[in-house]
Design an enzyme around this catalytic site. Structure first.
Site, PDB file in Angstrom:
ATOM      1  N   ASP A   1       0.844  -1.189   0.000  1.00  0.00           N
ATOM      2  CA  ASP A   1       0.000   0.000   0.000  1.00  0.00           C
ATOM      3  C   ASP A   1       0.888   1.252   0.000  1.00  0.00           C
ATOM      4  O   ASP A   1       1.733   1.394  -0.880  1.00  0.00           O
ATOM      5  CB  ASP A   1      -0.960  -0.080   1.197  1.00  0.00           C
ATOM      6  CG  ASP A   1      -1.967   1.036   1.277  1.00  0.00           C
ATOM      7  OD1 ASP A   1      -2.912   1.035   0.475  1.00  0.00           O
ATOM      8  OD2 ASP A   1      -1.827   1.892   2.167  1.00  0.00           O
TER       9      ASP A   1
ATOM     10  N   HIS B   1      -7.589  -6.601   1.238  1.00  0.00           N
ATOM     11  CA  HIS B   1      -6.506  -5.637   1.085  1.00  0.00           C
ATOM     12  C   HIS B   1      -5.361  -5.854   2.078  1.00  0.00           C
ATOM     13  O   HIS B   1      -4.189  -5.728   1.710  1.00  0.00           O
ATOM     14  CB  HIS B   1      -7.052  -4.218   1.230  1.00  0.00           C
ATOM     15  CG  HIS B   1      -6.009  -3.154   1.085  1.00  0.00           C
ATOM     16  ND1 HIS B   1      -5.339  -2.938  -0.101  1.00  0.00           N
ATOM     17  CD2 HIS B   1      -5.502  -2.258   1.977  1.00  0.00           C
ATOM     18  CE1 HIS B   1      -4.477  -1.932   0.068  1.00  0.00           C
ATOM     19  NE2 HIS B   1      -4.558  -1.509   1.309  1.00  0.00           N
TER      20      HIS B   1
END
Length: 286
Positions: free
Chosen positions: A105, A266
């Site tokens: 990320d 995620h």
């Protein structure tokens, strides 16, 4: 968490970086994303240690227990270049001039910048659930703007701080059952700290300004990754849905490139740690 790991604060210029490290063997640096801390790696790091790596897990500048300088008007104090320089200094302070690297990320954006700016420091780089910021912004659609609206909200001046700090527990969601209780407690303590929230927002403000300029300059100059690169993405996230095969985009930036999706949401280090540790261990050991 992190049994047999050591913890310390490393002073690097204007920043004080909290770091966990343990194991013996070739060094690997793991960089977390937003809004996590280094604790997100608590299920992955021990597996890499068991495979014979020294594993280093820092909190990024301003996140968790790390602290940096006050925000700058041009957001350069929280640029990916500044944070990447922190990470190189931390690794050198631990005796590691060259190392493998993984970033998830926002940590993936730092890993990408570190690989571009310090190619001699890296043996391998793994980029998880991320694309270059410039590649995202060059492909803006209504779908992207709707799903990733937080990028543009976080970039506003002052307003996001007031909104988030009014009720951070409602803003930042985390499940202690899936995260692990200690990881969740550390994440929750960090997100309740207004200084941490400000630094996390500065990360995004830098992304749309100074970081974008750095990437565009590199693209114009033909700068590419020089070490082997592994791209991994979560199949239950939306990266592939938005862009198709992420490798097709990363091909513009890397010659020695491989990658695949992982069956996860995620936060892959928490949700699919075995698959992630196996992929990283195989790649770093290749």
């Amino acid at each position: 968490m992190f049994e047999d790991f050591e913890e310390k604060l490393v002073q690097v210029g204007e920043a004080s970086i909290f770091v966990r490290y343990g194991g013996e063997g070739p060094p690997a640096l793991l960089l977390h994303g937003h809004p996590r801390t280094s604790a997100t790696w608590h299920r992955v790091a021990p597996q890499l240690v068991a495979r014979g790596f020294t594993v280093v897990c820092p909190d990024l500048r301003g996140y968790g227990r790390s602290r940096g300088p006050a925000p700058a008007a041009d957001h350069s104090a929280h640029s990916k270049r500044a944070v990447a320089n922190d990470m190189v200094a931390v690794m050198r302070s631990l005796g590691h001039a060259r190392f493998a690297l993984a970033g998830h990320d926002r940590g993936g954006a730092v890993a990408f910048r570190l690989a571009l700016d310090h190619p001699d420091a890296l043996s391998h780089v793994a980029l998880l659930d991320c694309l270059p910021i410039s590649e995202h912004l060059s492909r803006i659609t209504a779908t992207f703007a709707t799903r990733w609206w937080h990028w543009f909200f976080f970039a506003q001046a002052d307003i996001p701080e007031r909104v988030i700090n009014a009720d951070p527990d409602s803003w930042y969601h985390g499940d202690p059952r899936s995260m692990g209780q200690e990881n969740h407690d550390e994440f929750r303590e960090a997100t309740r700290n207004p200084d941490v929230v400000r630094a996390m927002l500065e990360d995004y403000r830098a992304g749309l300004t100074v970081d974008l300029r750095h990437e565009e300059a590199d693209r114009a100059a033909g700068v590419r990754l020089r070490c082997p690169a592994l791209v991994l993405w979560s199949l239950r996230d939306d990266l592939e849905d938005l862009y198709g095969d992420p490798l097709k985009i990363w091909e513009h930036w890397a010659g020695d490139l491989r990658g695949h999706g992982i069956d996860s949401g995620h936060h892959v280090a928490e949700q699919a740690p075995d698959a992630l540790a196996a992929a990283l261990g195989d790649f770093f050991g290749s």
